[in-house]
Motif scaffolding. Structure first.
Motif, PDB file in Angstrom:
ATOM      1  N   ILE A  42       0.836  -1.204   0.000  1.00  0.00           N
ATOM      2  CA  ILE A  42       0.000   0.000   0.000  1.00  0.00           C
ATOM      3  C   ILE A  42       0.867   1.249   0.000  1.00  0.00           C
ATOM      4  O   ILE A  42       0.610   2.223  -0.729  1.00  0.00           O
ATOM      5  N   LEU A  43       1.913   1.244   0.802  1.00  0.00           N
ATOM      6  CA  LEU A  43       2.841   2.384   0.803  1.00  0.00           C
ATOM      7  C   LEU A  43       3.529   2.535  -0.553  1.00  0.00           C
ATOM      8  O   LEU A  43       3.779   3.663  -1.003  1.00  0.00           O
ATOM      9  N   PHE A  44       3.833   1.412  -1.221  1.00  0.00           N
ATOM     10  CA  PHE A  44       4.450   1.476  -2.547  1.00  0.00           C
ATOM     11  C   PHE A  44       3.516   2.156  -3.546  1.00  0.00           C
ATOM     12  O   PHE A  44       3.932   3.036  -4.312  1.00  0.00           O
ATOM     13  N   ILE A  45       2.240   1.763  -3.509  1.00  0.00           N
ATOM     14  CA  ILE A  45       1.266   2.389  -4.416  1.00  0.00           C
ATOM     15  C   ILE A  45       1.089   3.863  -4.089  1.00  0.00           C
ATOM     16  O   ILE A  45       1.016   4.717  -4.989  1.00  0.00           O
ATOM     17  N   LEU A  46       1.025   4.196  -2.794  1.00  0.00           N
ATOM     18  CA  LEU A  46       0.886   5.607  -2.407  1.00  0.00           C
ATOM     19  C   LEU A  46       2.098   6.423  -2.832  1.00  0.00           C
ATOM     20  O   LEU A  46       1.963   7.596  -3.222  1.00  0.00           O
ATOM     21  N   SER A  47       3.285   5.822  -2.785  1.00  0.00           N
ATOM     22  CA  SER A  47       4.475   6.556  -3.230  1.00  0.00           C
ATOM     23  C   SER A  47       4.423   6.846  -4.726  1.00  0.00           C
ATOM     24  O   SER A  47       4.821   7.923  -5.182  1.00  0.00           O
ATOM     25  N   LEU A  48       3.897   5.895  -5.521  1.00  0.00           N
ATOM     26  CA  LEU A  48       3.760   6.139  -6.962  1.00  0.00           C
ATOM     27  C   LEU A  48       2.751   7.251  -7.223  1.00  0.00           C
ATOM     28  O   LEU A  48       2.990   8.149  -8.055  1.00  0.00           O
ATOM     29  N   PHE A  49       1.616   7.228  -6.507  1.00  0.00           N
ATOM     30  CA  PHE A  49       0.620   8.289  -6.672  1.00  0.00           C
ATOM     31  C   PHE A  49       1.184   9.641  -6.245  1.00  0.00           C
ATOM     32  O   PHE A  49       0.914  10.673  -6.870  1.00  0.00           O
ATOM     33  N   SER A  50       1.970   9.644  -5.167  1.00  0.00           N
ATOM     34  CA  SER A  50       2.589  10.898  -4.731  1.00  0.00           C
ATOM     35  C   SER A  50       3.577  11.411  -5.764  1.00  0.00           C
ATOM     36  O   SER A  50       3.665  12.624  -6.022  1.00  0.00           O
ATOM     37  N   TRP A  51       4.305  10.513  -6.382  1.00  0.00           N
ATOM     38  CA  TRP A  51       5.249  10.890  -7.439  1.00  0.00           C
ATOM     39  C   TRP A  51       4.518  11.546  -8.609  1.00  0.00           C
ATOM     40  O   TRP A  51       4.893  12.617  -9.083  1.00  0.00           O
ATOM     41  N   ILE A  52       3.415  10.901  -9.012  1.00  0.00           N
ATOM     42  CA  ILE A  52       2.632  11.447 -10.132  1.00  0.00           C
ATOM     43  C   ILE A  52       1.975  12.770  -9.743  1.00  0.00           C
ATOM     44  O   ILE A  52       1.955  13.740 -10.515  1.00  0.00           O
ATOM     45  N   ALA A  53       1.428  12.821  -8.514  1.00  0.00           N
ATOM     46  CA  ALA A  53       0.758  14.054  -8.079  1.00  0.00           C
ATOM     47  C   ALA A  53       1.735  15.210  -7.976  1.00  0.00           C
ATOM     48  O   ALA A  53       1.422  16.352  -8.340  1.00  0.00           O
ATOM     49  N   ALA A  54       2.940  14.944  -7.464  1.00  0.00           N
ATOM     50  CA  ALA A  54       3.939  16.015  -7.373  1.00  0.00           C
ATOM     51  C   ALA A  54       4.318  16.538  -8.748  1.00  0.00           C
ATOM     52  O   ALA A  54       4.491  17.747  -8.946  1.00  0.00           O
ATOM     53  N   LYS A  55       4.430  15.634  -9.726  1.00  0.00           N
ATOM     54  CA  LYS A  55       4.777  16.075 -11.084  1.00  0.00           C
ATOM     55  C   LYS A  55       3.661  16.900 -11.695  1.00  0.00           C
ATOM     56  O   LYS A  55       3.912  17.920 -12.363  1.00  0.00           O
ATOM     57  N   ASN A  56       2.403  16.526 -11.472  1.00  0.00           N
ATOM     58  CA  ASN A  56       1.273  17.203 -12.125  1.00  0.00           C
ATOM     59  C   ASN A  56       0.870  18.493 -11.430  1.00  0.00           C
ATOM     60  O   ASN A  56       0.344  19.409 -12.085  1.00  0.00           O
ATOM     61  N   PHE A  57       1.077  18.594 -10.110  1.00  0.00           N
ATOM     62  CA  PHE A  57       0.592  19.768  -9.386  1.00  0.00           C
ATOM     63  C   PHE A  57       1.700  20.754  -9.048  1.00  0.00           C
ATOM     64  O   PHE A  57       1.454  21.969  -9.016  1.00  0.00           O
ATOM     65  N   LEU A  58       2.881  20.267  -8.790  1.00  0.00           N
ATOM     66  CA  LEU A  58       3.971  21.169  -8.404  1.00  0.00           C
ATOM     67  C   LEU A  58       4.867  21.554  -9.569  1.00  0.00           C
ATOM     68  O   LEU A  58       5.379  22.676  -9.610  1.00  0.00           O
ATOM     69  N   TRP A  59       5.064  20.643 -10.501  1.00  0.00           N
ATOM     70  CA  TRP A  59       5.948  20.940 -11.625  1.00  0.00           C
ATOM     71  C   TRP A  59       5.220  20.740 -12.954  1.00  0.00           C
ATOM     72  O   TRP A  59       5.761  20.189 -13.903  1.00  0.00           O
ATOM     73  N   LEU A  60       3.937  21.156 -12.998  1.00  0.00           N
ATOM     74  CA  LEU A  60       3.173  21.030 -14.231  1.00  0.00           C
ATOM     75  C   LEU A  60       3.752  21.957 -15.290  1.00  0.00           C
ATOM     76  O   LEU A  60       3.855  23.167 -15.105  1.00  0.00           O
ATOM     77  N   GLY A  61       4.133  21.405 -16.413  1.00  0.00           N
ATOM     78  CA  GLY A  61       4.721  22.200 -17.488  1.00  0.00           C
ATOM     79  C   GLY A  61       6.191  22.455 -17.316  1.00  0.00           C
ATOM     80  O   GLY A  61       6.818  23.058 -18.191  1.00  0.00           O
ATOM     81  N   ASN A  62       6.776  22.035 -16.220  1.00  0.00           N
ATOM     82  CA  ASN A  62       8.208  22.212 -15.964  1.00  0.00           C
ATOM     83  C   ASN A  62       8.841  20.852 -15.690  1.00  0.00           C
ATOM     84  O   ASN A  62       8.151  19.869 -15.390  1.00  0.00           O
ATOM     85  N   ASN A  63      10.128  20.824 -15.787  1.00  0.00           N
ATOM     86  CA  ASN A  63      10.855  19.598 -15.504  1.00  0.00           C
ATOM     87  C   ASN A  63      11.061  19.441 -13.998  1.00  0.00           C
ATOM     88  O   ASN A  63      11.499  20.372 -13.329  1.00  0.00           O
ATOM     89  N   MET A  64      10.707  18.283 -13.496  1.00  0.00           N
ATOM     90  CA  MET A  64      10.935  18.009 -12.078  1.00  0.00           C
ATOM     91  C   MET A  64      12.433  17.875 -11.832  1.00  0.00           C
ATOM     92  O   MET A  64      13.141  17.234 -12.616  1.00  0.00           O
ATOM     93  N   PRO A  65      12.933  18.466 -10.764  1.00  0.00           N
ATOM     94  CA  PRO A  65      14.368  18.346 -10.471  1.00  0.00           C
ATOM     95  C   PRO A  65      14.804  16.895 -10.345  1.00  0.00           C
ATOM     96  O   PRO A  65      14.051  16.037  -9.868  1.00  0.00           O
TER      97      PRO A  65
END
Length: 277
Positions: A42-65
């Motif tokens: 469950i933590l593994f799945i949540l980490s993948l969702f967090s990875w995707i959410a961070a890319k879409n909400f924090l670095w939308l249109g930009n390259n993630m560091p």
């Protein structure tokens, strides 16, 4: 001298207690195993969702560091490896044997209940005589005295720490008030110290560590006095051994009941204490 029958009875009852303690340990371990077995994926799945959410909400249109990508990847890889490792242990006994794999916690708890019931039934069948039980009770009394004194020291230290902290806080308020004019930056310190004094005063009045320490120490000293009187054969233990053991057990149990009543009375609000008294 202990008879062979009494010794065998003691060994059997001790073995039952060991079996129960072993089952309790296995239940704790199995709960941790099940928690890791289902919690890690469950933590593994949540980490993948967090990875995707961070890319879409924090670095939308930009390259993630790259460092952020690396951190998410490392967390996901560790969780994936831990999940695979635990599943391999659970479903492949040849790979690793961690005990009770493929066994539910409910089954282990049922085994524990059956073991406790078996111990009770065997204890009834193998119960020693009243005199032997009273003698065994007398041998357990020093441990009870040590427990009471340990709790007494704990509450006494708690009371002393509260009082010293209260003293320093009160003195610091006067010193800071006299030192700082205007009150900044001492205003924040005064607020914190005033809050500390209020909390300590309320906690001291609610938990009453000084009274608890006194009651525990008094009970421990009284029980120890009766143990010494029984060993020396002085009043009130001047009768036969069986009668002395019966009187000793009755007296100590009454003192333990009184100690529990005093603890319950301290847990009551002040108005409730007056009604009890």
């Amino acid at each position: 001298m202990t008879s062979p029958i009494s010794r065998n009875t003691t060994d059997e009852l001790i073995q039952y207690r060991r079996d129960i303690a072993d089952l309790q340990r296995r239940i704790r371990n199995r709960r941790m195993q099940v928690l890791g077995l289902y919690g890690t994926p469950i933590l593994f799945i949540l980490s993948l969702f967090s990875w995707i959410a961070a890319k879409n909400f924090l670095w939308l249109g930009n390259n993630m560091p790259g460092s952020v990508h690396g951190a998410f990847f490392l967390v996901a890889a560790v969780l994936a490896g831990a999940s695979a490792f635990q599943f391999a242990i659970e479903f492949s006994s040849e790979f690793w044997d961690w005990g009770d794999e493929k066994t539910s916690v409910a089954k282990l708890r049922l085994d524990l209940e059956l073991s406790e019931e078996r111990r009770i039934l065997e204890a009834r069948r193998l119960t020693p005589s009243v005199v032997e039980r009273q003698a065994s009770y007398k041998e357990r009394t020093p441990a009870e005295v040590d427990r009471l004194r340990k709790e007494s020291r704990h509450y006494r230290r708690m009371h002393l720490w509260m009082q010293w902290l209260l003293f320093f806080s009160s003195a610091s308020i006067s010193g800071i008030t006299a030192w700082y004019d205007p009150p900044q930056p001492g205003k924040g310190a005064l607020i914190f110290l005033g809050f500390t004094i209020t909390v300590i005063t309320a906690a001291t009045g609610y938990f009453k560590p000084r009274e608890r320490a006194f009651n525990l120490q008094q009970t421990a000293d009284t029980i120890e006095q009766h143990v010494t009187a029984l060993d020396l054969g002085i009043a009130p233990y001047v009768q036969a051994d069986a009668a002395n053991l019966e009187l000793f057990a009755t007296t100590v149990e009454n003192m333990r009941v009184e100690q529990r009543k005093r603890e319950q009375q301290l847990d009551q609000p002040h108005q409730g204490q007056q009604e009890v008294v």
